[in-house]
Design a protein around this motif. Structure first.
Motif, PDB file in Angstrom:
ATOM      1  N   LEU A   1       0.703  -1.190  -0.122  1.00  0.00           N
ATOM      2  CA  LEU A   1      -0.015  -0.026   0.042  1.00  0.00           C
ATOM      3  C   LEU A   1       0.859   1.217  -0.015  1.00  0.00           C
ATOM      4  O   LEU A   1       2.081   1.257   0.639  1.00  0.00           O
ATOM      5  N   SER A   2       0.314   2.474  -0.629  1.00  0.00           N
ATOM      6  CA  SER A   2       1.147   3.599  -0.670  1.00  0.00           C
ATOM      7  C   SER A   2       0.081   4.780  -0.260  1.00  0.00           C
ATOM      8  O   SER A   2      -1.223   4.714  -0.385  1.00  0.00           O
ATOM      9  N   CYS A   3       0.740   5.607   0.475  1.00  0.00           N
ATOM     10  CA  CYS A   3      -0.286   6.790   0.712  1.00  0.00           C
ATOM     11  C   CYS A   3       0.554   7.977   0.571  1.00  0.00           C
ATOM     12  O   CYS A   3       1.792   8.343   1.025  1.00  0.00           O
ATOM     13  N   VAL A   4      -0.029   9.072  -0.286  1.00  0.00           N
ATOM     14  CA  VAL A   4       0.686  10.346  -0.970  1.00  0.00           C
ATOM     15  C   VAL A   4       0.154  11.333  -0.060  1.00  0.00           C
ATOM     16  O   VAL A   4      -1.197  11.427  -0.210  1.00  0.00           O
ATOM     17  N   VAL A   5       0.569  12.103   0.535  1.00  0.00           N
ATOM     18  CA  VAL A   5       0.192  13.375   1.129  1.00  0.00           C
ATOM     19  C   VAL A   5       0.473  14.590   0.063  1.00  0.00           C
ATOM     20  O   VAL A   5       1.500  14.829  -0.064  1.00  0.00           O
ATOM     21  N   THR A   6      -0.537  15.361  -0.198  1.00  0.00           N
ATOM     22  CA  THR A   6      -0.366  16.685  -0.742  1.00  0.00           C
ATOM     23  C   THR A   6      -0.633  17.812  -0.040  1.00  0.00           C
ATOM     24  O   THR A   6      -1.694  17.707   0.778  1.00  0.00           O
ATOM     25  N   ASP A   7      -0.289  18.983  -0.149  1.00  0.00           N
ATOM     26  CA  ASP A   7      -0.626  20.507   0.173  1.00  0.00           C
ATOM     27  C   ASP A   7      -0.411  20.239   1.677  1.00  0.00           C
ATOM     28  O   ASP A   7      -1.182  21.031   2.299  1.00  0.00           O
ATOM     29  N   TYR A   8       0.663  19.630   2.362  1.00  0.00           N
ATOM     30  CA  TYR A   8       0.727  19.667   3.777  1.00  0.00           C
ATOM     31  C   TYR A   8       2.134  20.481   3.789  1.00  0.00           C
ATOM     32  O   TYR A   8       3.139  19.817   3.314  1.00  0.00           O
ATOM     33  N   THR A   9       2.053  21.660   4.472  1.00  0.00           N
ATOM     34  CA  THR A   9       3.282  22.541   4.397  1.00  0.00           C
ATOM     35  C   THR A   9       4.215  22.255   5.412  1.00  0.00           C
ATOM     36  O   THR A   9       5.096  22.970   5.538  1.00  0.00           O
ATOM     37  N   TYR A  10       4.010  21.318   6.444  1.00  0.00           N
ATOM     38  CA  TYR A  10       4.993  21.173   7.445  1.00  0.00           C
ATOM     39  C   TYR A  10       5.689  19.837   7.436  1.00  0.00           C
ATOM     40  O   TYR A  10       5.358  19.131   6.483  1.00  0.00           O
ATOM     41  N   LYS A  11       6.620  19.483   8.019  1.00  0.00           N
ATOM     42  CA  LYS A  11       7.595  18.357   7.891  1.00  0.00           C
ATOM     43  C   LYS A  11       6.545  17.286   8.505  1.00  0.00           C
ATOM     44  O   LYS A  11       6.009  17.564   9.786  1.00  0.00           O
ATOM     45  N   ILE A  12       6.514  16.115   7.837  1.00  0.00           N
ATOM     46  CA  ILE A  12       5.565  15.047   8.447  1.00  0.00           C
ATOM     47  C   ILE A  12       6.328  14.411   9.408  1.00  0.00           C
ATOM     48  O   ILE A  12       7.519  13.826   9.295  1.00  0.00           O
ATOM     49  N   VAL A  13       6.038  14.308  10.589  1.00  0.00           N
ATOM     50  CA  VAL A  13       6.489  13.504  11.875  1.00  0.00           C
ATOM     51  C   VAL A  13       5.501  12.505  12.253  1.00  0.00           C
ATOM     52  O   VAL A  13       6.051  11.680  13.288  1.00  0.00           O
ATOM     53  N   CYS A  14       4.488  12.578  12.025  1.00  0.00           N
ATOM     54  CA  CYS A  14       3.631  11.234  12.610  1.00  0.00           C
ATOM     55  C   CYS A  14       2.619  10.760  11.474  1.00  0.00           C
ATOM     56  O   CYS A  14       1.691  11.622  11.086  1.00  0.00           O
ATOM     57  N   MET A  15       2.541   9.663  10.845  1.00  0.00           N
ATOM     58  CA  MET A  15       1.830   9.018  10.069  1.00  0.00           C
ATOM     59  C   MET A  15       1.509   7.586  10.570  1.00  0.00           C
ATOM     60  O   MET A  15       2.351   7.117  11.243  1.00  0.00           O
ATOM     61  N   ALA A  16       0.282   7.139   9.997  1.00  0.00           N
ATOM     62  CA  ALA A  16      -0.027   5.773  10.738  1.00  0.00           C
ATOM     63  C   ALA A  16      -1.028   5.269   9.556  1.00  0.00           C
ATOM     64  O   ALA A  16      -1.398   5.824   8.649  1.00  0.00           O
ATOM     65  N   TRP A  17      -1.166   3.838   9.807  1.00  0.00           N
ATOM     66  CA  TRP A  17      -2.074   3.053   8.802  1.00  0.00           C
ATOM     67  C   TRP A  17      -3.071   2.421   9.809  1.00  0.00           C
ATOM     68  O   TRP A  17      -2.575   1.995  11.029  1.00  0.00           O
ATOM     69  N   PHE A  18      -4.515   2.834   9.734  1.00  0.00           N
ATOM     70  CA  PHE A  18      -5.455   1.931  10.296  1.00  0.00           C
ATOM     71  C   PHE A  18      -6.211   1.139   9.431  1.00  0.00           C
ATOM     72  O   PHE A  18      -5.960   1.155   8.151  1.00  0.00           O
ATOM     73  N   ARG A  19      -6.882   0.216   9.863  1.00  0.00           N
ATOM     74  CA  ARG A  19      -7.872  -0.491   8.970  1.00  0.00           C
ATOM     75  C   ARG A  19      -9.186  -0.702   9.881  1.00  0.00           C
ATOM     76  O   ARG A  19      -9.176  -0.678  11.154  1.00  0.00           O
ATOM     77  N   GLN A  20     -10.271  -1.046   8.922  1.00  0.00           N
ATOM     78  CA  GLN A  20     -11.463  -1.358   9.374  1.00  0.00           C
ATOM     79  C   GLN A  20     -12.229  -2.589   8.711  1.00  0.00           C
ATOM     80  O   GLN A  20     -12.400  -2.571   7.796  1.00  0.00           O
ATOM     81  N   GLY A  21     -12.209  -3.662   9.504  1.00  0.00           N
ATOM     82  CA  GLY A  21     -12.753  -4.891   8.912  1.00  0.00           C
ATOM     83  C   GLY A  21     -14.575  -4.764   9.070  1.00  0.00           C
ATOM     84  O   GLY A  21     -14.991  -3.853   9.775  1.00  0.00           O
TER      85      GLY A  21
END
Length: 127
Positions: free
Chosen positions: A20-40
């Motif tokens: 899986l990939s996740c691309v972030v756009t239009d976020y002007t700060y340094k990315i310091v925290c990202m996560a994957w969640f799921r919902q079955g």
């Protein structure tokens, strides 16, 4: 407007792999925290894995040793390599972003702590 876009979901047989990939756009700060969640189906959204502070990672016990989270800072992209997939991994997978490291580093990923979300990508594992 900050946008997160997941891709890479699909259908696979048990024991297979998906990335899986996740691309972030239009976020002007340094990315310091990202996560994957799921919902079955019929389940609450749960945290799967997180990457924070430039490379620290943590995983839910259910995916340890099978999933690998990573981040490409310059590309503002996060990845989730999923191997040895099981039927119970079937879910909609969401990426999430927050400006506070604490949202990722606290030891328990909570949906309410994350500000930005993608629309999700479906992963279906058949046994």
């Amino acid at each position: 407007q900050v946008q997160l876009m997941e891709s890479g979901g699909g259908s696979v047989q048990a024991g297979g792999s998906l990335n899986l990939s996740c691309v972030v756009t239009d976020y002007t700060y340094k990315i310091v925290c990202m996560a994957w969640f799921r919902q079955g189906p019929g389940k609450e959204r749960e945290g799967v894995a997180t990457v924070y502070s430039g490379g620290r990672t943590a995983y839910a016990d259910s995916v340890k040793g099978r999933f690998t989270i990573s981040q490409d800072g310059p590309k503002n992209t996060m990845y989730l390599q999923m191997t040895s997939l099981k039927a119970e991994d079937t879910a909609m997978y969401f990426c999430a972003l927050d400006g506070w490291v604490r949202s990722c580093s606290g030891g328990n990923l909570a949906e309410a702590d994350f500000t930005y979300w993608g629309q999700g990508t479906q992963v279906t594992v058949s046994s």
